[in-house]
Motif scaffolding. Structure first.
Motif, PDB file in Angstrom:
ATOM      1  N   ILE A  39       0.878  -1.166   0.000  1.00  0.00           N
ATOM      2  CA  ILE A  39       0.000   0.000   0.000  1.00  0.00           C
ATOM      3  C   ILE A  39       0.918   1.218   0.000  1.00  0.00           C
ATOM      4  N   GLU A  40       0.912   1.944  -1.085  1.00  0.00           N
ATOM      5  CA  GLU A  40       1.823   3.076  -1.224  1.00  0.00           C
ATOM      6  C   GLU A  40       1.266   4.328  -0.552  1.00  0.00           C
ATOM      7  N   GLY A  41       2.181   5.230  -0.188  1.00  0.00           N
ATOM      8  CA  GLY A  41       1.781   6.513   0.377  1.00  0.00           C
ATOM      9  C   GLY A  41       1.710   6.535   1.893  1.00  0.00           C
ATOM     10  N   LEU A  42       2.042   5.435   2.550  1.00  0.00           N
ATOM     11  CA  LEU A  42       2.043   5.403   4.010  1.00  0.00           C
ATOM     12  C   LEU A  42       3.463   5.636   4.516  1.00  0.00           C
ATOM     13  N   SER A  43       3.588   6.043   5.763  1.00  0.00           N
ATOM     14  CA  SER A  43       4.916   6.281   6.342  1.00  0.00           C
ATOM     15  C   SER A  43       5.537   4.989   6.882  1.00  0.00           C
ATOM     16  N   PHE A  44       4.832   3.867   6.730  1.00  0.00           N
ATOM     17  CA  PHE A  44       5.333   2.564   7.163  1.00  0.00           C
ATOM     18  C   PHE A  44       4.885   1.532   6.130  1.00  0.00           C
ATOM     19  N   PRO A  45       5.627   0.428   6.017  1.00  0.00           N
ATOM     20  CA  PRO A  45       5.214  -0.574   5.026  1.00  0.00           C
ATOM     21  C   PRO A  45       3.982  -1.347   5.486  1.00  0.00           C
ATOM     22  N   ALA A  46       3.004  -1.423   4.611  1.00  0.00           N
ATOM     23  CA  ALA A  46       1.788  -2.198   4.883  1.00  0.00           C
ATOM     24  C   ALA A  46       1.369  -2.852   3.573  1.00  0.00           C
ATOM     25  N   TYR A  47       0.830  -4.062   3.680  1.00  0.00           N
ATOM     26  CA  TYR A  47       0.455  -4.826   2.499  1.00  0.00           C
ATOM     27  C   TYR A  47      -1.021  -5.187   2.523  1.00  0.00           C
ATOM     28  N   ARG A  48      -1.602  -5.271   1.329  1.00  0.00           N
ATOM     29  CA  ARG A  48      -3.000  -5.665   1.154  1.00  0.00           C
ATOM     30  C   ARG A  48      -3.004  -7.011   0.426  1.00  0.00           C
ATOM     31  N   ARG A  49      -3.769  -7.960   0.958  1.00  0.00           N
ATOM     32  CA  ARG A  49      -3.870  -9.282   0.329  1.00  0.00           C
ATOM     33  C   ARG A  49      -4.673  -9.160  -0.961  1.00  0.00           C
ATOM     34  N   VAL A  50      -4.108  -9.688  -2.050  1.00  0.00           N
ATOM     35  CA  VAL A  50      -4.808  -9.622  -3.331  1.00  0.00           C
ATOM     36  C   VAL A  50      -5.241 -10.997  -3.822  1.00  0.00           C
ATOM     37  N   ALA A  51      -4.595 -12.069  -3.342  1.00  0.00           N
ATOM     38  CA  ALA A  51      -4.991 -13.417  -3.764  1.00  0.00           C
ATOM     39  C   ALA A  51      -4.473 -14.444  -2.773  1.00  0.00           C
ATOM     40  N   THR A  52      -5.252 -15.501  -2.583  1.00  0.00           N
ATOM     41  CA  THR A  52      -4.860 -16.630  -1.755  1.00  0.00           C
ATOM     42  C   THR A  52      -5.153 -17.899  -2.539  1.00  0.00           C
TER      43      THR A  52
END
Length: 95
Positions: A39-52
């Motif tokens: 997830i871009e634009g945050l001050s820390f790295p965070a991820y969004r699940r797109v597929a399982t």
């Protein structure tokens, strides 16, 4: 966009079913593959699940053909909970 893939092994002690399958899968250890995007634009790295995806058949089964079945986290959580004999709102799988 930056993506990452996480592979985890999950084990079922009993045969189990998923919504997207007609027949039950055998007990065993399966590979769960989770794709996430940064997830871009945050001050820390965070991820969004797109597929399982669940790799079938079980890892220990010798076969020349493997398939990746798209599943949801909820399906996996419910199947693991049922396998362990606990209510589905119990502890959840998080890779």
């Amino acid at each position: 966009m930056t993506e990452r893939t996480t592979e985890t092994e999950i084990t079922f002690a009993h045969a189990f079913t998923l919504d997207s399958l007609v027949e039950a899968l055998q007990a065993g250890t399966y590979r769960l593959v989770v794709d996430e995007e940064l997830i871009e634009g945050l001050s820390f790295p965070a991820y969004r699940r797109v597929a399982t995806h669940l790799e079938i058949p079980a890892i220990a089964i010798a076969t020349g053909k493997r398939q990746f079945l798209q599943v949801t986290s909820k399906e996996i959580d419910e199947a693991l909970a049922a396998d362990a004999g606990r209510p589905p709102d119990g502890p959840r799988f998080v890779p």
